[in-house]
Design an enzyme around this catalytic site. Structure first.
Site, PDB file in Angstrom:
ATOM      1  N   CYS A  38       0.891  -1.155   0.000  1.00 50.19           N
ATOM      2  CA  CYS A  38       0.000   0.000   0.000  1.00 50.19           C
ATOM      3  C   CYS A  38       0.930   1.205   0.000  1.00 50.19           C
ATOM      4  O   CYS A  38       1.539   1.511   1.018  1.00 50.19           O
ATOM      5  CB  CYS A  38      -0.897   0.018   1.223  1.00 50.19           C
ATOM      6  SG  CYS A  38      -1.802   1.571   1.398  1.00 50.19           S
TER       7      CYS A  38
ATOM      8  N   CYS B  86      -0.458   4.121   2.504  1.00 50.66           N
ATOM      9  CA  CYS B  86      -0.422   4.014   3.973  1.00 50.66           C
ATOM     10  C   CYS B  86      -0.016   2.590   4.360  1.00 50.66           C
ATOM     11  O   CYS B  86       1.134   2.224   4.224  1.00 50.66           O
ATOM     12  CB  CYS B  86      -1.749   4.443   4.595  1.00 50.66           C
ATOM     13  SG  CYS B  86      -3.222   3.738   3.823  1.00 50.66           S
ATOM     14  N   SER B  87      -0.970   1.774   4.837  1.00 53.24           N
ATOM     15  CA  SER B  87      -0.602   0.419   5.255  1.00 53.24           C
ATOM     16  C   SER B  87      -1.755  -0.554   5.053  1.00 53.24           C
ATOM     17  O   SER B  87      -1.929  -1.479   5.822  1.00 53.24           O
ATOM     18  CB  SER B  87      -0.166   0.434   6.721  1.00 53.24           C
ATOM     19  OG  SER B  87      -1.234   0.917   7.528  1.00 53.24           O
ATOM     20  N   CYS B  88      -2.584  -0.333   4.021  1.00 52.41           N
ATOM     21  CA  CYS B  88      -3.727  -1.224   3.750  1.00 52.41           C
ATOM     22  C   CYS B  88      -3.222  -2.655   3.572  1.00 52.41           C
ATOM     23  O   CYS B  88      -2.208  -2.880   2.910  1.00 52.41           O
ATOM     24  CB  CYS B  88      -4.471  -0.764   2.506  1.00 52.41           C
ATOM     25  SG  CYS B  88      -5.184   0.891   2.721  1.00 52.41           S
TER      26      CYS B  88
END
Lengths: 203, 97
Positions: free
Chosen positions: A108, A111-113
């Site tokens: 991602c 962000c941090s999906c």
């Protein structure tokens, strides 16, 4: 979704960071207004902490040993996981299949999906600017750092989780596993193989 | 109604509006091919500001050749990157030769 901890981590100067303060303020307001309770909040944190890559490994092992399930999984990842009793919450899942010819890896960049319902919380490195900026631009170099050396004739497909779907890699089934049952197969499926920075282990 | 279908050649708008955007900088202005239509979703650019995100926007998974995205890409020529892009960020493009 943020990464909750019981004791919020401190910001750079020892105090709470801006977003930690905001998160605490919002959760306190929601509880004060009765929209949410402290117990419910702690319950959600406990449920998130309890999720682990074992769920994803179970899905992969089933896909390896049941062609009909695999077809359903690749067609509609969410429905296939729900059909075997996995709570997917709001997650919309796309499963991408790796093989001898194609290698998939997820990131991602924004962000941090991450497919948390199947893999639990993402590892710290998944959230770093280093991984996020480099795997999309020089995936082969990053894979090599994870010990995954791919020949040039294997196509590398990077999947950037930028919006509403979450991605999970169905790693290639290792050779020499033809006679193994699902339980034994699941033990070969590492978290990193479902992110795509690694391969499934060989027995 | 979705404007594009799987296999269509598309290009990502080269735009830099302010606000909460899900279209990464690195993919703006790049051409790719629709891999699949993922459905219709609330517009995150509106949701981020407490609005309803309606009308729903078609969302596509678009596949780009790495050499299109990074002219100095060092890996194999067939390598790709897939990115999810909302329809209002896409315009039709000519098929890559």
């Amino acid at each position: 979704m943020t990464d909750h901890n019981h004791a919020p981590p401190r910001g750079p100067n020892g105090g709470l960071s801006h977003y930690q303060t905001m998160e605490l303020a919002v959760s306190e307001l929601l509880i004060e207004k009765g929209l949410f309770s402290e117990q419910k909040l702690q319950g959600e944190i406990a449920a998130m902490d309890a999720r682990s890559p074992e769920t994803g490994a179970r899905v992969v092992a089933l896909a390896w040993s049941d062609a009909a399930f695999k077809a359903r999984l690749l067609d509609d990842g969410t429905a296939a996981c729900e059909s075997i009793g996995i709570d997917m919450g709001p997650t919309r899942l796309v499963v991408v299949e790796s093989s001898a010819a194609i290698h998939n890896v997820i990131v991602c960049t924004l962000c941090s999906c991450y497919p948390r319902m199947l893999l639990g919380l993402p590892p710290d490195w998944y959230k770093t600017a280093n991984y996020r900026s480099r795997v999309v631009r020089e995936p082969r170099a990053v894979l090599r750092e994870f010990g995954t050396e791919l020949p040039d004739d294997v196509v590398v497909r990077v999947h950037d989780n930028t919006a509403d779907m979450r991605y999970m890699v169905l790693p290639a089934r290792p050779k020499g596993t033809e006679s193994m049952d699902r339980e034994a197969l699941a033990k070969l499926v590492t978290r990193d193989s479902m992110i795509g920075v690694g391969l499934a282990m060989t027995p | 109604m979705a404007r594009f279908a799987a296999g269509d050649a598309v290009a990502v708008r080269r735009a830099h509006p302010p606000g909460h955007l899900r279209t990464p900088y690195y993919i703006r202005g790049k051409a790719g091919v629709v891999e699949r239509l993922l459905g219709e979703f609330a517009n995150p650019e509106e949701l981020a500001f407490g609005r309803d995100g309606l009308p729903l926007r078609p969302l596509y998974r678009v596949r780009f050749a790495q050499r299109e995205v990074w002219p100095d890409y060092a890996g194999a020529g067939a390598d790709t990157v897939d990115v999810e892009i909302y329809e209002h960020w896409l315009e039709p493009a000519r098929k890559a030769g």
